[in-house]
Design an enzyme around this catalytic site. Structure first.
Site, PDB file in Angstrom:
ATOM      1  CE1 TYR A 156      -3.632   2.661   1.068  1.00  0.00           C
ATOM      2  CE2 TYR A 156      -1.729   3.628   2.181  1.00  0.00           C
ATOM      3  CZ  TYR A 156      -3.017   3.731   1.690  1.00  0.00           C
ATOM      4  OH  TYR A 156      -3.695   4.919   1.806  1.00  0.00           O
ATOM      5  CD  GLU A 244      -6.147   4.751  -0.607  1.00  0.00           C
ATOM      6  OE1 GLU A 244      -7.181   4.564  -1.268  1.00  0.00           O
ATOM      7  OE2 GLU A 244      -6.133   4.842   0.629  1.00  0.00           O
TER       8      GLU A 244
END
Ligand code: GDP
Ligand code: MN
Length: 435
Positions: A156, A244
């Site tokens: 991530y 993101e």
């Protein structure tokens, strides 16, 4: 209400407590830096994954080969090309302005062209329900068809503004593919963070630290540093409010890719990014919000039953707070602005009234540039023209307030006027049917 630091679900941060001297906290306990209006309205523009990937690719971020498709024919053509060029599989991905598509059945990996066509047929036009769309779901009108990657690890990466420090934070985690809020709640130590000094920027040493924290192989580190720096550059250049990459993957042959990409932009900076503004897809937005934006009304739809018409973002926030305090729930945030015209007030009324949940309207105006008599004239005209049947409660103060009250009284319409903000809030909650 949930925090909006990650641009999810909720649309605004409501200040919980406000004082002239002290700090402001939102309902999630985040400290909001005091800006001129004493509040933080986080309006952001969302784009699709395929658009985010196109932007990132320009900054040198590696994304899988693929193309957006509006129709089944286009999707089939993209799949055919990818297979012809040697892809071992393709992934068919629903393009909606919400995450969690994988779990909702909006992301499917196909091994053959026929399979890809079948998935495209199933996903295109489906009402995709994810934890971010609400139970009604979102209709899929576009697909992204990409070459699959041989995933080794799912990681991530994210860049957000930390409102506590007023600085950007680069976050990284080994727990890719999972919701970052979930990781934050269960195991906050699993998120590595680098705070970015705005005067210095995101240092290579910081990128290196994150790359090592992710446990990347020595052969991947330099590539990862460049990857992270490109993300940061893209964030800054585009005036993003969030970038993101979830998942950020490593492949079996040691490559790095952004397998998913989410970018949102700060509305207040869009005026200097015509190219980004053009990426707006109003089909994905709330129709009432789209309508409001045509008249320069700052409107955000919420789930309650009391419509609010207010001038000034700070007063709008305070109004929503006091409605909740009196036991009701606001149907919207609406700032008609300091210098609202009668026409804008009429449009605002139309928008408020097209929300079927609205049981009462609360007009809370402080007459400054917008004089109270002018507002009252606008309200009366709109109420007559639109044949408003829901109760209207007003609280008026400021320039020409007496003239304004007189106009309301002489209109023959049934307005209730509260002497104070608190009394008006109580009146409107009662008018809407209470708690
Ligand atoms: P989201 O659910 O809306 O966040 O959509 P993502 O693009 O993140 O996809 C969800 C999941 O699908 C990812 O975490 C991956 O596990 C999987 N996925 C997406 N693309 C591919 C791909 O090209 N190959 C494989 N094997 N899995 C993929
Ligand atoms: Mn994802």
């Amino acid at each position: 209400m949930v925090c909006r630091v990650f641009g999810r679900q909720d649309k605004i941060c409501l200040p919980l407590a406000r004082s002239r001297a002290g700090p402001v906290y939102c309902r999630s306990g985040f400290r909001i830096p005091q800006i001129s209006a004493d509040v933080a309205v986080l309006k952001t523009m969302k784009i699709h994954e395929y658009q985010a990937k196109e932007i990132l690719a320009k900054y040198g971020v590696a994304v899988p080969r693929g193309e957006m498709a509006n129709t089944l024919e286009e999707a089939t053509a993209v799949a055919r090309t990818l297979f012809a060029e040697g892809a071992s599989g393709v992934v068919v991905k629903a393009q909606i302005h919400a995450g969690g598509r994988g779990k909702g059945g909006g992301v499917k990996v196909a091994r053959t062209r026929e399979e890809a066509e079948l998935y495209a047929k199933n996903i295109l036009g489906m009402q995709l329900v994810t934890h971010q769309t609400g139970p009604q779901g979102q209709k899929v009108q576009r697909l992204l068809v990409e070459e699959t990657a041989a995933i080794d690890r799912e990681l991530y990466l994210g860049i957000v503004l930390d409102r506590a420090t007023g600085k950007l934070v680069f976050m990284a985690s080994k727990a890719g593919g999972m919701e970052i809020e979930e990781v934050a709640a269960k195991d906050p130590d699993a998120i590595f963070k680098e705070t970015i000094d705005p005067a210095v920027g995101f240092g290579a040493w910081q990128a290196r630290k994150l790359a090592f924290a992710l446990g990347l192989k020595p052969t991947q580190i330099n590539h990862a540093v460049a990857f992270l720096q490109s993300l940061y550059k893209a964030f800054i250049d585009t005036d993003a409010s969030l970038v993101e990459i979830n998942p950020f993957i490593t492949t079996k042959d040691d490559k790095l890719f952004a397998l998913d990409a989410k970018i949102t932009f700060d509305d207040n900076a869009l005026f200097r990014h015509a190219d980004i503004k053009a990426l707006r897809d109003t089909a994905e937005e709330d129709p009432l919000e789209v309508e409001a934006s045509k008249y320069a009304l700052n409107y955000i739809k919420l789930d309650g039953s009391i419509a609010c018409m207010v001038n000034g973002a700070g007063l709008a926030m305070a109004t929503m707070d006091i409605i909740q305090y009196a036991g009701g729930s606001p149907a919207n945030f609406l700032d008609v602005g300091g210098g609202a015209t009668q026409e804008q007030i009429e449009h605002a009324f139309e928008i408020l009234l097209s929300d079927a949940n609205v049981k009462a309207i609360f007009i809370n105006i402080f007459g400054g540039i917008l004089r109270v008599d002018r507002l009252a004239t606008g309200v009366v005209a709109a109420a007559l023209k639109l044949k408003v049947t829901v109760p209207i409660v007003l609280r008026l103060e400021g320039t020409n307030v007496e003239e304004g009250r007189k106009i309301l009284k002489e209109s023959g319409l049934n307005f209730q006027v509260g002497a104070t903000m608190k009394e008006a809030a109580e009146l409107v909650v009662r008018a809407a049917g209470g708690r």
